[in-house]
Write a protein that holds these residues in place. Structure first.
Motif, PDB file in Angstrom:
ATOM      1  N   PHE A   1       0.023  -4.350  -6.416  1.00  0.00           N
ATOM      2  CA  PHE A   1      -0.455  -3.584  -5.257  1.00  0.00           C
ATOM      3  C   PHE A   1       0.619  -3.386  -4.180  1.00  0.00           C
ATOM      4  O   PHE A   1       0.300  -3.071  -3.046  1.00  0.00           O
ATOM      5  N   GLN A   2       1.878  -3.555  -4.572  1.00  0.00           N
ATOM      6  CA  GLN A   2       2.992  -3.444  -3.617  1.00  0.00           C
ATOM      7  C   GLN A   2       2.978  -2.103  -2.879  1.00  0.00           C
ATOM      8  O   GLN A   2       3.276  -2.034  -1.700  1.00  0.00           O
ATOM      9  N   GLN A   3       2.598  -1.029  -3.580  1.00  0.00           N
ATOM     10  CA  GLN A   3       2.623   0.313  -2.980  1.00  0.00           C
ATOM     11  C   GLN A   3       1.207   0.825  -2.654  1.00  0.00           C
ATOM     12  O   GLN A   3       1.025   2.022  -2.470  1.00  0.00           O
ATOM     13  N   THR A   4       0.252  -0.038  -2.631  1.00  0.00           N
ATOM     14  CA  THR A   4      -1.144   0.428  -2.553  1.00  0.00           C
ATOM     15  C   THR A   4      -1.476   1.146  -1.241  1.00  0.00           C
ATOM     16  O   THR A   4      -0.876   0.859  -0.196  1.00  0.00           O
ATOM     17  N   SER A   5      -2.436   2.073  -1.322  1.00  0.00           N
ATOM     18  CA  SER A   5      -2.906   2.696  -0.084  1.00  0.00           C
ATOM     19  C   SER A   5      -4.246   2.101   0.352  1.00  0.00           C
ATOM     20  O   SER A   5      -4.914   2.635   1.237  1.00  0.00           O
ATOM     21  N   CYS A   6      -4.641   1.020  -0.296  1.00  0.00           N
ATOM     22  CA  CYS A   6      -5.853   0.291   0.137  1.00  0.00           C
ATOM     23  C   CYS A   6      -5.506  -0.516   1.390  1.00  0.00           C
ATOM     24  O   CYS A   6      -4.641  -1.385   1.361  1.00  0.00           O
ATOM     25  N   LYS A   7      -6.205  -0.201   2.485  1.00  0.00           N
ATOM     26  CA  LYS A   7      -5.847  -0.796   3.783  1.00  0.00           C
ATOM     27  C   LYS A   7      -5.980  -2.318   3.800  1.00  0.00           C
ATOM     28  O   LYS A   7      -5.114  -3.029   4.290  1.00  0.00           O
ATOM     29  N   VAL A   8      -7.086  -2.806   3.238  1.00  0.00           N
ATOM     30  CA  VAL A   8      -7.342  -4.251   3.270  1.00  0.00           C
ATOM     31  C   VAL A   8      -6.220  -4.997   2.547  1.00  0.00           C
ATOM     32  O   VAL A   8      -5.684  -5.997   3.044  1.00  0.00           O
ATOM     33  N   LEU A   9      -5.861  -4.488   1.374  1.00  0.00           N
ATOM     34  CA  LEU A   9      -4.834  -5.167   0.582  1.00  0.00           C
ATOM     35  C   LEU A   9      -3.469  -5.060   1.273  1.00  0.00           C
ATOM     36  O   LEU A   9      -2.702  -6.020   1.299  1.00  0.00           O
ATOM     37  N   ARG A  10      -3.188  -3.863   1.833  1.00  0.00           N
ATOM     38  CA  ARG A  10      -1.882  -3.686   2.471  1.00  0.00           C
ATOM     39  C   ARG A  10      -1.722  -4.635   3.654  1.00  0.00           C
ATOM     40  O   ARG A  10      -0.701  -5.292   3.821  1.00  0.00           O
ATOM     41  N   LYS A  11      -2.781  -4.742   4.449  1.00  0.00           N
ATOM     42  CA  LYS A  11      -2.745  -5.642   5.603  1.00  0.00           C
ATOM     43  C   LYS A  11      -2.508  -7.085   5.157  1.00  0.00           C
ATOM     44  O   LYS A  11      -1.728  -7.821   5.740  1.00  0.00           O
ATOM     45  N   ALA A  12      -3.197  -7.471   4.085  1.00  0.00           N
ATOM     46  CA  ALA A  12      -3.060  -8.836   3.575  1.00  0.00           C
ATOM     47  C   ALA A  12      -1.617  -9.090   3.131  1.00  0.00           C
ATOM     48  O   ALA A  12      -1.035 -10.137   3.442  1.00  0.00           O
TER      49      ALA A  12
END
Ligand SMILES: [Zn+2]
Length: 638
Positions: free
Chosen positions: A292-303
């Motif tokens: 998920f290094q490049q993910t656009s999922c906000k929750v994961l990116r914040k984490a």
């Protein structure tokens, strides 16, 4: 499906535990007022949750877990409703005998046998809702029965216990509790698990509630009565559901739990057919942060920005089952998320049954599956948090998955306001009770019991008959009153005011119910306010027509007085002079009508005047005045 469920065939068994606050003048183990305070606390103190050891030296796993997590409790108190006893700085005072006697009355009304000696026991409580780490409880009587329709329902015991503190918030690892409620006497009535349909569960709860209210010594209003349900079906498991506050909700809670268990049984069968095996559910957690290094999922990116890790676990053969609905809006995935939140203190979980979504792409899902070597019919669950929390969360998910293979887990659940339930904690094991050494046992003499038996309150059926006889209420109104929590208040009102009984009864049942249906918070209306309203009605200070408006205004404007309500609504009763002047005016304007119709003009005139004075004048007085004035006009003409 619900209406066709054959409850006999599925072997539904429900047991009921009703907890009702008693309306005593002091708490169960001290002299504090058994009331709630609404202002800012005068005192706060912080305690660390510590696992209490039972006599056998066992430590409750859930308590130990919270202790490890460093959970702290912030208690809030004020001097009116709490003292050193609630703060656990002083031993409890002797048992409140007023509460004991009420419990004995209830026990005798339920044909139960009082114990020879009351022994106060300690029941381990793990969530911080008791400052001591345990709840004090004592059995008052055993083996009673009540009649519900044609059925005799065994009552296992009638007990007295102290109510717990109430939770007011949670910030991080700090939980806030108010100890005003701690120590309020609660009576507990437990039935045997002999209830066989959702409807019957509601009827039994109603019957118990009526007997409790018949003592005239119980508190009323939301939160003063709480019902717990033990529910099981054949091939399922015993689920304990805590804290149903509304009687009307009970049948629905039972119905939903039956649905849930049936669906869980079906899932376990499907898993078995698909070849799922316990040994394939492995405690093997994959760090999939890279995926998920490049993910656009906000929750994961914040984490990820916070330095958290994303951990995943594979659930073989579970694809499609996590999105399976168990009861309205609760899926197997929801139950796993509840567990993860409880044991891992994480915000939630992600699983492949609901993906792609939340900004997570199909490619990322594919990469995730590869990273954990998932087959097409496997589900993958993942969590973003600290490694430690994420591991705890996934362990809990895995445990829930293992239980899904077997069917229905034994657990304690909490009721939601819509009748569904949520995970609360595992079902506590045995050996949770041990004696309270600070309070000596109390002997109940035969003489004492005899005295109480002698002045038992009327049974609900007798009272119904008396209400009809004494106050000329029709059966429907009397029955509604008996089913409401206001029958005691009704008799008080009728005795102390000159308000007509039928008006009072209709107000306390139909009017309040209608207001509540429209969203008016009628539970905010105090007993004293209602009494004040009827005193004013009896004195002719307000009219019958004004009652709903006044009640609604007072419900919405807490702390205001009846006088303020009447003024604000412009419902002050007109003086007789003003009323006569108005009627004279209306008659003067309708001379032609009166000339033409004579006495028949009464109806239209009444309508015109009432339109002007609705809520400000009594209809009977208006009618009487119009009639008299009409007669005067008649005599003038002849
Ligand atoms: Zn106290």
């Amino acid at each position: 499906m619900t209406s066709q469920t054959d409850y006999e065939e599925i072997g539904l068994k429900v047991g009921l535990e009703v907890h009702q606050q008693l309306d005593t003048s002091a708490k169960l183990f001290c002299q504090c007022k058994p009331e709630l305070f609404k202002e800012e606390p005068e005192i706060t103190f912080l305690r660390r949750l510590r696992p209490t050891q039972s006599e056998l030296g066992q430590i409750d796993p859930a308590a130990y877990f919270e202790f490890q997590k460093g959970v702290k409790i912030l208690y809030e108190a004020d001097r009116q409703t709490a003292c050193l006893v609630e703060m656990d700085e002083e031993p409890p005072h002797p048992l409140n005998m007023e509460a004991v006697e009420t419990a004995l009355s209830v026990a005798l009304m339920m044909n139960a046998t009082p114990v020879d000696e009351i022994h106060v026991m300690r029941k381990t409580v793990i969530d911080g809702s008791n400052t001591t780490g345990f709840q004090r409880t004592c059995i008052i009587a055993l083996n009673g029965t009540i009649k519900v329709g044609e059925k005799t329902v065994p009552i296992q015991h009638v007990s007295l216990e102290e109510d717990a503190a109430r939770k007011t918030g949670e910030e991080g690892t700090t939980i806030r509790y108010r100890i005003d409620r701690l120590g309020i006497p609660l009576i507990e009535v437990a039935t045997a698990p002999v209830i066989n349909t959702p409807k019957e569960a509601g009827e039994v709860a109603l019957a118990i509630g009526k007997i409790l209210r018949a003592t005239g010594k119980v508190k009323r209003g939301l939160g003063t009565i709480r019902q717990d349900l033990n529910i099981s079906i054949k091939g399922g498991a015993l689920t304990e559901i805590k804290g149903v506050q509304e009687l009307e909700l009970i049948p629905l809670v039972v119905e939903y739990e039956v649905q849930r268990q049936l669906n869980l049984i079906k899932i376990s069968q499907e898993l078995a057919e698909a070849g799922a095996k316990l040994e394939n559910l492995k405690e093997e957690f994959f760090d999939v942060t890279e995926v998920f290094q490049q993910t656009s999922c906000k929750v994961l990116r914040k984490a990820i920005e916070k330095g958290h890790r994303i951990l995943a676990v594979k659930l073989p053969n579970f694809a499609g089952l996590l999105k399976r609905e168990l009861m309205p809006s609760i899926r197997l995935g929801t139950e796993m998320a509840d567990r993860a939140r409880f044991w891992g203190r994480v915000g939630g979980i992600f699983h492949t049954d609901e993906l792609p979504a939340y900004g997570i792409t199909a490619q990322e899902v594919e990469a995730l599956k590869q990273a954990v070597n998932a087959m097409p019919n496997d589900a993958v669950v993942f969590v973003a948090d600290t490694t430690e929390n994420a591991k705890d969360a996934l362990k809990a998910v895995l445990e829930r998955a293992l239980e899904a293979l077997k069917g229905v887990p034994e657990e304690t659940r909490a009721a939601n306001p819509d009748g569904t339930t949520r995970y609360m904690r595992p079902r506590p094991g045995a050996a949770r009770m041990y004696p309270e050494t600070d309070i000596p046992p109390i002997q109940l003499t035969e003489e004492h019991i005899k005295k109480i038996r002698h002045c038992l309150p009327e049974l609900p059926e007798q009272r119904l008959q008396r209400l009809m006889r004494e106050y000329s209420l029709n059966q429907k109104l009397a029955q509604q009153l008996m089913d409401s929590e206001y029958v005691e208040l009704f008799e008080t009102i009728v005795k102390e005011s000159r308000a007509p009984p039928t008006t009072a009864a209709a107000f306390l049942t139909e009017t309040l119910k209608a207001l509540k249906r429209d969203g008016t918070p009628v539970e905010k209306l105090s007993e004293n306010q209602i009494r004040e309203i009827f005193r004013a009605l009896g004195e002719g200070e307000i009219t019958k027509e004004a009652l709903p408006e006044v009640a609604a205004w007072l419900s919405k404007n807490e702390g205001k007085t009846l006088k303020e309500a009447v003024e604000s609504l412009g419902l002050k009763v007109m003086s007789r002079e003003d009323l006569e002047r108005l009627i004279d005016h209306v008659i003067g304007q309708n001379k032609d009508l009166i000339k033409k119709s004579g006495a028949k003009a009464f109806g239209p005139l009444m309508g015109m005047v009432m339109k002007e004075v609705r809520g400000k004048a009594n209809a009977e007085v208006v009618g009487e005045l119009i009639r008299r004035k009409l007669a005067e006009v008649e005599t003038e003409r002849t």
